[in-house]
Motif scaffolding. Structure first.
Motif, short mmCIF file in Angstrom:
data_model
loop_
_atom_site.label_atom_id
_atom_site.label_comp_id
_atom_site.label_asym_id
_atom_site.label_seq_id
_atom_site.Cartn_x
_atom_site.Cartn_y
_atom_site.Cartn_z
N UNK A 145 0.83 -1.20 0.00
CA UNK A 145 0.00 0.00 0.00
C UNK A 145 0.86 1.25 0.00
N UNK A 146 0.23 2.42 -0.13
CA UNK A 146 0.98 3.67 -0.12
C UNK A 146 1.21 4.15 1.31
N UNK A 147 1.96 5.23 1.45
CA UNK A 147 2.34 5.71 2.78
C UNK A 147 1.14 6.13 3.62
N UNK A 148 0.19 6.82 3.01
CA UNK A 148 -0.99 7.28 3.74
C UNK A 148 -1.80 6.11 4.29
N UNK A 149 -1.98 5.08 3.46
CA UNK A 149 -2.72 3.90 3.90
C UNK A 149 -1.98 3.18 5.01
N UNK A 150 -0.66 3.08 4.87
CA UNK A 150 0.15 2.41 5.90
C UNK A 150 0.02 3.13 7.24
#
Length: 209
Positions: A145-150
């Protein structure tokens, strides 16, 4: 490795490598590791299905989850005859933890094992943390996933974890006062942190190789 049978309890932040360090310590000491395995043991002891424990793992909302489950998750016996309470699930897991820990020589990951086994004198309680950037990267790799989702995954999971721990123990999750030692894996890396903790445990309990 030695005659003394120590119980090692690992609390951990998401993405810190705590589970991997728990596995390294279990291998080094020749102990059994109990992470989600404790859910299977609790299920066998209680009569509830393992899927029920997995859905409620490190969650304090027992009754809320219970009545959103389909019948196959719960045996008829328990559904109609047990006295359900907010603490029932925690009690089932606690009983399983105490049963496993009776002979010592094991490693537990999470699930308030430090509190459950607080009356034993051959226990070491460890909390594993890491820098947020590294934790985010670990979660990104795990979940693709991307940073925001992580970051959202970390915040959501840790809010649940801390609420669970604080509610049942009366202590504060991640607070240094709640543990014997807290370590940041970003400083030494996972393998060196595991070696450091092994040395700490050996000296703490005067274990001879």
């Amino acid at each position: 490795m030695q005659d003394k049978k120590i119980i090692i309890n690992i609390g951990r932040q998401l993405g810190s490598g705590g589970c991997r360090i728990a596995k390294m310590l279990a291998d080094d000491f020749g102990y059994n590791l109990y992470d989600k395995e404790i859910l299977n043991l609790a299920a066998k002891e209680s009569g509830f299905s393992e899927a029920f424990f997995e859905q409620n793992d490190e969650q304090k909302g027992f009754l809320k989850s219970l009545f959103h489950l389909h019948a196959p998750h719960i045996s008829d016996n328990n559904f109609y005859n047990s006295r359900f309470s907010q603490e029932s699930l925690f009690q089932f897991q606690s009983d399983a933890i105490r049963k496993v820990a009776k002979d010592g020589g094991c490693v537990f990951v999470g699930r308030c094992a430090d509190y459950v086994l607080r009356d034993l004198d051959h226990v070491v309680n460890i909390f594993i943390t890491a820098n947020m950037e590294e934790r985010i990267q670990a979660v990104r790799e795990r979940h693709q996933c991307d940073e925001e989702t992580a970051r959202k995954i970390i915040n959501s999971k840790e809010n649940a974890r801390s609420s669970y721990y604080n509610y049942y123990t009366g202590k504060k999750w991640g607070n240094a006062e709640s543990y014997d030692i807290c370590v940041n894996t970003s400083l030494l890396g996972l393998e060196e942190t595991a070696r450091f903790l092994k040395t700490f445990i050996v000296k703490r309990f005067k274990i001879e190789d």
